[in-house]
Design an enzyme around this catalytic site. Structure first.
Site, PDB file in Angstrom:
ATOM      1  CD1 TRP A 104      -2.013  -2.236   1.918  1.00 31.72           C
ATOM      2  CD2 TRP A 104      -2.888  -1.439   0.025  1.00 31.72           C
ATOM      3  NE1 TRP A 104      -2.963  -3.130   1.483  1.00 31.72           N
ATOM      4  CE2 TRP A 104      -3.516  -2.665   0.321  1.00 31.72           C
ATOM      5  CE3 TRP A 104      -3.266  -0.751  -1.142  1.00 31.72           C
ATOM      6  CZ2 TRP A 104      -4.511  -3.217  -0.496  1.00 31.72           C
ATOM      7  CZ3 TRP A 104      -4.260  -1.301  -1.958  1.00 31.72           C
ATOM      8  CH2 TRP A 104      -4.863  -2.516  -1.627  1.00 31.72           C
ATOM      9  CG  ASP A 173      -3.332   3.593   4.224  1.00 32.74           C
ATOM     10  OD1 ASP A 173      -4.393   3.370   4.855  1.00 32.74           O
ATOM     11  OD2 ASP A 173      -3.019   3.004   3.170  1.00 32.74           O
ATOM     12  CE  LYS A 197      -8.396  -3.671   3.827  1.00 33.32           C
ATOM     13  NZ  LYS A 197      -7.701  -2.718   2.973  1.00 33.32           N
TER      14      LYS A 197
END
Ligand SMILES: *Cc1c(COP(=O)(O)O)cnc(C)c1O
Length: 362
Positions: A104, A173, A197
């Site tokens: 990511w 993030d 998530k």
């Protein structure tokens, strides 16, 4: 009525608290006496506005945010933030620091380049396949911000403590660990998290941005790609993902009222992770892939002695009602995602299964 429910270890979309699903079910046909579903009411109705206000208020309380911080709900997932952040926060001649800790982060760095912004990778753990979180990083004086991925969903690593950026605003993030532990908001200029998530269903990304970063947003950006559009209109410039925001509100309510807040949630999360890491540390059969000091409390990644055994493990676990244990397709192996909504009971059941599987196949 009882339903067939598995122990869900999916990485995302992931398990939601059962109590939240039940509330959604119970309110789905008649939301707050409107005679309509939350999926049918106007986003400008007072009923939806109350949902939005409550979600924002709970986020502020849970994370201890002062009024310099704005809580926004944006579509396009965490992935859109990879582009929006540099577009909004980097002006002419500015540069930002990025730490590359896996898939990511790598994507975030790539998107910044695509939108033509200058970013510098100041540290990376790529040399050992992202098995660790880099230490003693020197951040650039005068960088516009420093970007990290607080939990690396795919590689199974997590920042135990936030890095000292020497005053450069931290941008994180937190898609896969937001609300899993208390944070000190002070170093953060911006926090973002795709909801699917740890805080809700897919379809919305929570963005928390501090006023001084909001002040940098150029007026020339398209409305939908500009943070100020969302902050000025309380995320109601256009139709927001009402249902997803409602589910987020319910998850935050569950966190505050049922779980007792983030300190308590973090204690449970520690216990859950310890069950699996202790088992691995005492076994020759299961091998954790992350360095012990960089291990994630949300995504526990591990290997078995062979790929055949890994396949068998995932299949047998699934038969036993333990789902979602296959590692990300880019890395293989196994992964147990144990977000807030995955109970201690579920993780204990997985640990039992792992011990039995080792006995039978080790
Ligand atoms: C899942 C994930 C993403 C991507 O999220 P989308 O909402 O699918 O764009 C980004 N960062 C992290 C850390 C993730 O876990």
């Amino acid at each position: 009525m009882t339903h067939h429910r598995i122990y869900n270890f999916n990485p995302g979309p992931a398990a939601l608290p059962l109590a939240v699903l039940e509330t959604i079910q119970a309110t789905f046909l008649d939301f707050e006496g409107t005679g309509m579903s939350i999926a049918e009411v106007s986003h400008r109705s007072r009923q939806f506005e109350a949902v939005l206000d409550d979600a924002i208020a709970r986020t502020r309380r849970l994370l201890g945010l002062d009024d310099r911080y704005h809580v926004l709900f944006i579509q396009g997932g965490a992935s859109m933030q990879f582009a929006m952040i540099p577009m909004n926060l980097l002006g002419e001649g500015d540069s930002a620091d990025y730490v590359n800790t896996g898939t990511w982060s790598t994507k975030a760095i790539k998107e910044a380049a695509i939108v033509g912004k200058t970013v510098k990778t100041v540290a990376s753990s790529e040399d050992r396949d992202f098995r660790y979180i880099p230490k003693d990083i020197s951040f650039s004086k005068g960088a516009a911000y420093a970007h990290i991925t607080s939990n690396n969903t795919i590689k199974g690593t997590q920042w135990a403590a936030m890095p000292d950026t020497g005053g450069v605003p931290l941008v994180a993030d937190m898609s896969s660990d937001i609300m899993s532990r208390p944070i000190d908001p002070a170093p953060f200029g911006l926090i973002y998290a795709g909801a699917q998530k740890n805080i809700g269903p897919a379809g919305v990304c929570m963005v928390i941005i501090r006023q001084d970063l909001l002040d940098r947003v150029p007026k020339t950006l398209p409305s939908m790609l500009k943070y100020t559009t969302y902050s000025e209109k309380k995320s109601l410039y256009n139709t927001p993902p009402c249902f997803a925001i409602y589910a987020v509100q319910l998850v935050l309510k569950w966190l505050e009222e049922t779980m007792g807040g983030l300190e308590k949630m973090a204690e449970v999360n520690e216990k859950k992770a310890a069950l699996l890491y202790d088992l691995m540390d005492g076994s020759e059969f299961y091998r954790g892939t992350a360095d012990p000091d960089s291990r994630s409390r949300m995504n526990v990644t591990f290997r078995l002695p062979s790929e055949d055994l890994e396949k068998r493990f995932v299949a047998k676990a699934s038969e036993a009602g333990l789902g979602g244990l296959k590692g990300h397709r880019s890395v293989g192996g196994c992964r147990a995602s144990i977000y807030n909504a995955t109970s201690l009971e579920a993780v204990a059941a997985l640990a039992d299964f792992m011990r039995t599987f080792e006995k039978e196949n080790g």
